[in-house]
Design a protein around this motif. Sequence first.
Motif, PDB file in Angstrom:
ATOM      1  N   LYS A  97       0.847  -1.186   0.000  1.00 29.25           N
ATOM      2  CA  LYS A  97       0.000   0.000   0.000  1.00 29.25           C
ATOM      3  C   LYS A  97       0.883   1.236   0.000  1.00 29.25           C
ATOM      4  O   LYS A  97       1.911   1.258   0.673  1.00 29.25           O
ATOM      5  N   PRO A  98       0.494   2.268  -0.741  1.00 33.05           N
ATOM      6  CA  PRO A  98       1.275   3.503  -0.661  1.00 33.05           C
ATOM      7  C   PRO A  98       1.132   4.120   0.727  1.00 33.05           C
ATOM      8  O   PRO A  98       0.050   4.128   1.304  1.00 33.05           O
ATOM      9  N   LYS A  99       2.229   4.612   1.278  1.00 25.26           N
ATOM     10  CA  LYS A  99       2.204   5.173   2.628  1.00 25.26           C
ATOM     11  C   LYS A  99       1.763   6.622   2.587  1.00 25.26           C
ATOM     12  O   LYS A  99       2.179   7.388   1.731  1.00 25.26           O
ATOM     13  N   ILE A 100       0.927   6.974   3.546  1.00 23.10           N
ATOM     14  CA  ILE A 100       0.468   8.349   3.692  1.00 23.10           C
ATOM     15  C   ILE A 100       1.422   9.051   4.650  1.00 23.10           C
ATOM     16  O   ILE A 100       1.689   8.539   5.737  1.00 23.10           O
ATOM     17  N   PRO A 101       1.956  10.203   4.273  1.00 19.58           N
ATOM     18  CA  PRO A 101       2.867  10.913   5.180  1.00 19.58           C
ATOM     19  C   PRO A 101       2.178  11.300   6.481  1.00 19.58           C
ATOM     20  O   PRO A 101       0.970  11.553   6.526  1.00 19.58           O
ATOM     21  N   ILE A 102       2.962  11.343   7.546  1.00 16.31           N
ATOM     22  CA  ILE A 102       2.409  11.617   8.870  1.00 16.31           C
ATOM     23  C   ILE A 102       1.766  12.998   8.936  1.00 16.31           C
ATOM     24  O   ILE A 102       0.757  13.189   9.592  1.00 16.31           O
ATOM     25  N   GLY A 103       2.310  13.970   8.259  1.00 16.03           N
ATOM     26  CA  GLY A 103       1.772  15.323   8.297  1.00 16.03           C
ATOM     27  C   GLY A 103       0.418  15.459   7.630  1.00 16.03           C
ATOM     28  O   GLY A 103      -0.316  16.408   7.881  1.00 16.03           O
ATOM     29  N   VAL A 104       0.045  14.501   6.796  1.00 18.23           N
ATOM     30  CA  VAL A 104      -1.233  14.564   6.090  1.00 18.23           C
ATOM     31  C   VAL A 104      -2.355  13.974   6.942  1.00 18.23           C
ATOM     32  O   VAL A 104      -3.487  14.435   6.905  1.00 18.23           O
ATOM     33  N   LYS A 105      -2.025  12.963   7.736  1.00 15.44           N
ATOM     34  CA  LYS A 105      -3.038  12.307   8.567  1.00 15.44           C
ATOM     35  C   LYS A 105      -3.436  13.213   9.731  1.00 15.44           C
ATOM     36  O   LYS A 105      -2.606  13.958  10.271  1.00 15.44           O
ATOM     37  N   ASP A 106      -4.688  13.110  10.125  1.00 14.64           N
ATOM     38  CA  ASP A 106      -5.140  13.814  11.321  1.00 14.64           C
ATOM     39  C   ASP A 106      -4.783  12.994  12.554  1.00 14.64           C
ATOM     40  O   ASP A 106      -4.872  11.769  12.542  1.00 14.64           O
ATOM     41  N   ARG A 107      -4.413  13.696  13.615  1.00 18.29           N
ATOM     42  CA  ARG A 107      -4.131  12.995  14.867  1.00 18.29           C
ATOM     43  C   ARG A 107      -5.449  12.611  15.522  1.00 18.29           C
ATOM     44  O   ARG A 107      -6.457  13.278  15.348  1.00 18.29           O
ATOM     45  N   ARG A 108      -5.426  11.559  16.286  1.00 17.41           N
ATOM     46  CA  ARG A 108      -6.669  11.096  16.910  1.00 17.41           C
ATOM     47  C   ARG A 108      -6.765  11.575  18.353  1.00 17.41           C
ATOM     48  O   ARG A 108      -5.757  11.825  19.011  1.00 17.41           O
ATOM     49  N   ARG A 109      -7.984  11.696  18.795  1.00 23.55           N
ATOM     50  CA  ARG A 109      -8.283  12.077  20.172  1.00 23.55           C
ATOM     51  C   ARG A 109      -9.333  11.113  20.721  1.00 23.55           C
ATOM     52  O   ARG A 109     -10.191  10.625  19.987  1.00 23.55           O
ATOM     53  N   TYR A 110      -9.227  10.866  22.007  1.00 22.08           N
ATOM     54  CA  TYR A 110     -10.192  10.027  22.699  1.00 22.08           C
ATOM     55  C   TYR A 110     -10.892  10.888  23.738  1.00 22.08           C
ATOM     56  O   TYR A 110     -10.241  11.577  24.514  1.00 22.08           O
ATOM     57  N   ILE A 111     -12.210  10.831  23.754  1.00 19.74           N
ATOM     58  CA  ILE A 111     -13.010  11.609  24.700  1.00 19.74           C
ATOM     59  C   ILE A 111     -13.638  10.638  25.683  1.00 19.74           C
ATOM     60  O   ILE A 111     -14.387   9.746  25.290  1.00 19.74           O
ATOM     61  N   LEU A 112     -13.320  10.801  26.950  1.00 19.72           N
ATOM     62  CA  LEU A 112     -13.906   9.993  28.017  1.00 19.72           C
ATOM     63  C   LEU A 112     -14.987  10.826  28.676  1.00 19.72           C
ATOM     64  O   LEU A 112     -14.743  11.960  29.086  1.00 19.72           O
ATOM     65  N   PHE A 113     -16.194  10.283  28.768  1.00 19.93           N
ATOM     66  CA  PHE A 113     -17.301  11.031  29.341  1.00 19.93           C
ATOM     67  C   PHE A 113     -18.147  10.137  30.234  1.00 19.93           C
ATOM     68  O   PHE A 113     -18.057   8.909  30.181  1.00 19.93           O
ATOM     69  N   LYS A 114     -18.949  10.781  31.061  1.00 24.13           N
ATOM     70  CA  LYS A 114     -19.850  10.076  31.968  1.00 24.13           C
ATOM     71  C   LYS A 114     -21.237  10.679  31.815  1.00 24.13           C
ATOM     72  O   LYS A 114     -21.392  11.901  31.768  1.00 24.13           O
ATOM     73  N   VAL A 115     -22.238   9.824  31.736  1.00 22.23           N
ATOM     74  CA  VAL A 115     -23.629  10.252  31.610  1.00 22.23           C
ATOM     75  C   VAL A 115     -24.338   9.901  32.911  1.00 22.23           C
ATOM     76  O   VAL A 115     -24.234   8.777  33.398  1.00 22.23           O
ATOM     77  N   GLU A 116     -25.031  10.869  33.485  1.00 20.64           N
ATOM     78  CA  GLU A 116     -25.792  10.650  34.717  1.00 20.64           C
ATOM     79  C   GLU A 116     -27.216  11.090  34.501  1.00 20.64           C
ATOM     80  O   GLU A 116     -27.426  12.204  34.027  1.00 20.64           O
TER      81      GLU A 116
ATOM     82  N   LYS B  85     -13.743   7.936  19.843  1.00 20.27           N
ATOM     83  CA  LYS B  85     -12.518   8.216  19.088  1.00 20.27           C
ATOM     84  C   LYS B  85     -12.864   9.193  17.972  1.00 20.27           C
ATOM     85  O   LYS B  85     -13.839   8.992  17.244  1.00 20.27           O
ATOM     86  N   CYS B  86     -12.085  10.263  17.850  1.00 20.66           N
ATOM     87  CA  CYS B  86     -12.314  11.260  16.792  1.00 20.66           C
ATOM     88  C   CYS B  86     -10.966  11.864  16.406  1.00 20.66           C
ATOM     89  O   CYS B  86      -9.929  11.416  16.863  1.00 20.66           O
ATOM     90  N   THR B  87     -10.983  12.871  15.559  1.00 24.60           N
ATOM     91  CA  THR B  87      -9.744  13.525  15.147  1.00 24.60           C
ATOM     92  C   THR B  87      -9.520  14.783  15.986  1.00 24.60           C
ATOM     93  O   THR B  87     -10.427  15.256  16.667  1.00 24.60           O
ATOM     94  N   ASN B  88      -8.299  15.307  15.904  1.00 25.38           N
ATOM     95  CA  ASN B  88      -7.999  16.504  16.690  1.00 25.38           C
ATOM     96  C   ASN B  88      -8.713  17.738  16.162  1.00 25.38           C
ATOM     97  O   ASN B  88      -8.877  18.711  16.873  1.00 25.38           O
ATOM     98  N   LYS B  89      -9.169  17.698  14.916  1.00 26.92           N
ATOM     99  CA  LYS B  89      -9.874  18.849  14.349  1.00 26.92           C
ATOM    100  C   LYS B  89     -11.367  18.817  14.651  1.00 26.92           C
ATOM    101  O   LYS B  89     -12.040  19.840  14.560  1.00 26.92           O
ATOM    102  N   SER B  90     -11.898  17.640  14.994  1.00 26.06           N
ATOM    103  CA  SER B  90     -13.349  17.538  15.161  1.00 26.06           C
ATOM    104  C   SER B  90     -13.780  17.204  16.583  1.00 26.06           C
ATOM    105  O   SER B  90     -14.959  16.951  16.808  1.00 26.06           O
ATOM    106  N   TYR B  91     -12.876  17.207  17.551  1.00 25.93           N
ATOM    107  CA  TYR B  91     -13.303  16.811  18.897  1.00 25.93           C
ATOM    108  C   TYR B  91     -14.246  17.826  19.532  1.00 25.93           C
ATOM    109  O   TYR B  91     -15.152  17.454  20.273  1.00 25.93           O
TER     110      TYR B  91
END
Length: 122
Positions: A12-31, A73-79
Motif C-alpha cells: 500500500k502507498p504510505k500516507i505521510p504523517i503530516g497529512v493524517k489527522d491525529r486522533r483524540r479520545y473523549i472519556l465522558f460520563k452520563v448521569e 474516538k475522533c480527530t484533533n480537528k473535530s473533537y
Amino acid sequence: MLWSRLRRKKLKPKIPIGVKDRRRYILFKVEPEFQGDLSDLLRKARSKMYGVVCGSTIDFKVMYFNGSYGVIKCTNKSYSDVIFLLVTCLPEAQGYLRILSISGSLRKIREVLNREGKPNII
C-alpha cells in the motif's frame, strides 16, 4: 510502472504523517444511566446540525459505552464538534454529561478511569 510494482508486491502507498489527522479520545460520563444506542443518536444529531456534506467531515466512532461511561474516538480537528453533538443530543435522552478527559492515547484514558474507580472497562 510504479503502480504495477505496488500491485504485484501488494504494498500500500504510505500516507505521510503530516497529512493524517491525529486522533483524540473523549472519556465522558452520563448521569443517570442512558439506555439506548448512543452512536445512532449522535449520527442523527450530526446530520440534523451539520447536514450531509458538512457532517461528513466530522468523523467519530463510539469505542465503548456501557450506559454511564463512554469513550469516543475522533480527530484533533473535530473533537469540539463531537462534544457539541454530545451536549445537544443528550438533553433529548434526559441525561447529564460530564467530560472526564480528552487525550491522544488510550493509556491516559485508562489512568483517568482508574482514578475514578472504574478499572478494566476498556
